[in-house]
Design a protein around this motif. Structure first.
Motif, PDB file in Angstrom:
ATOM      1  N   THR A 118       0.798  -1.223   0.000  1.00  0.00           N
ATOM      2  CA  THR A 118       0.000   0.000   0.000  1.00  0.00           C
ATOM      3  C   THR A 118       0.832   1.275   0.000  1.00  0.00           C
ATOM      4  OG1 THR A 118      -0.176  -0.098   2.392  1.00  0.00           O
ATOM      5  CG2 THR A 118      -1.945  -1.117   1.118  1.00  0.00           C
ATOM      6  N   LYS A 119       2.139   1.181   0.225  1.00  0.00           N
ATOM      7  CA  LYS A 119       2.951   2.387   0.164  1.00  0.00           C
ATOM      8  C   LYS A 119       4.369   2.028  -0.251  1.00  0.00           C
ATOM      9  CE  LYS A 119       4.039   2.477   5.116  1.00  0.00           C
ATOM     10  NZ  LYS A 119       3.430   1.193   5.458  1.00  0.00           N
ATOM     11  N   ALA A 120       5.116   3.069  -0.620  1.00  0.00           N
ATOM     12  CA  ALA A 120       6.475   2.883  -1.117  1.00  0.00           C
ATOM     13  C   ALA A 120       7.330   2.103  -0.117  1.00  0.00           C
ATOM     14  CB  ALA A 120       7.111   4.227  -1.417  1.00  0.00           C
ATOM     15  N   ASP A 121       8.126   1.189  -0.662  1.00  0.00           N
ATOM     16  CA  ASP A 121       9.061   0.327   0.063  1.00  0.00           C
ATOM     17  C   ASP A 121       8.384  -0.816   0.815  1.00  0.00           C
ATOM     18  OD1 ASP A 121      10.957   3.263   0.865  1.00  0.00           O
ATOM     19  OD2 ASP A 121      11.221   1.888  -0.818  1.00  0.00           O
ATOM     20  N   ASP A 122       7.065  -0.871   0.780  1.00  0.00           N
ATOM     21  CA  ASP A 122       6.369  -2.027   1.352  1.00  0.00           C
ATOM     22  C   ASP A 122       6.717  -3.271   0.550  1.00  0.00           C
ATOM     23  OD1 ASP A 122       3.053  -1.038   2.583  1.00  0.00           O
ATOM     24  OD2 ASP A 122       5.071  -0.872   3.433  1.00  0.00           O
TER      25      ASP A 122
END
Lengths: 116, 110
Positions: free
Chosen positions: B51-55
């Motif tokens: 759901t978000k960057a680097d996840d």
């Protein structure tokens, strides 16, 4: 069991004969959507609904109608089917979060429609 | 508008081989990213999400990392099995719609 159901699963019909594909979910989801899947094109959204009496066009709405009179049901209507609507159709549902963002979609088993 | 591009298949591998299926996207804002899998004759199942960057999403040995700098969400598995044969779809979740890639068929032979 939490699920999205579609009926019928298979349908062969002729050009111009009105048909309805039903979709029902038992998860109290606000959001429901219809997709068609065609070889080489992936899934494309036909219509979606963010709540009862709220529907909107997706990427390929021409030739289709939908209604959302109840939260659990989202039927897809083909008033005058044509051969180019031969496809595999999927219904999906999900919850809604803040600002319209929502969780992952749960898909029905699909309806394979052939229009002769 | 939003779009998803994934590598064309079929991808043909032997059992226990390493799998990568590339997926890149264009979107406004900060979308969520998904991989769905479709086994023969069945509907779509969610495989993993981020759901978000680097996840990093992971499930059943599959992994994908949300890379905002390269706008990518490549699917990987260290050792595929015959039962992994299916079509894999990368998808992007915008404000109100889910945009899919065209799908990549994976065929794993014994």
């Amino acid at each position: 069991e939490a699920q999205v159901t579609q009926n019928p699963r298979y349908l062969i019909t002729v050009t111009g004969k009105k048909l309805t594909v039903t979709c029902s979910q038992n998860m109290n989801h606000e959001y429901m959507s219809w997709y068609r899947q065609d070889p080489g094109l992936g899934l494309r959204q036909i219509y979606y609904s963010m709540n009862v009496e709220v529907t909107d066009k997706g990427d390929v709405p021409e030739g289709y109608k939908v209604s959302r009179k109840e939260k659990r049901n989202f039927p897809l209507i083909l008033e005058s089917p044509s051969p180019n609507q031969t496809s595999l159709y999927f219904c999906a549902s999900s919850t809604l979060k803040d600002r319209g963002a929502y969780n992952e979609q749960f898909f029905g088993p699909g309806t394979r429609l052939t229009v002769l | 508008g939003d779009s998803v591009t994934q590598m064309e298949g079929p991808v043909t591998l032997s059992e226990e081989a390493f799998l990568t299926i590339n997926c890149t996207y264009t979107a406004t804002g900060y979308p969520s990213l998904f991989w769905y899998v479709q086994y023969p004759g069945e509907g779509l199942q969610l495989l993993l999400k981020a759901t978000k960057a680097d996840d990093k999403g992971s499930n059943k040995g599959f992994e994908a990392t949300y890379r905002k700098e390269t706008t990518s969400f490549h699917l990987e598995k260290g050792s595929v099995q015959v039962s992994d044969s299916a079509v894999y779809f990368c998808a992007l979740l915008g404000y109100s719609t889910l945009t899919f890639g065209k799908g990549t068929m994976l065929l794993v032979s014994p």
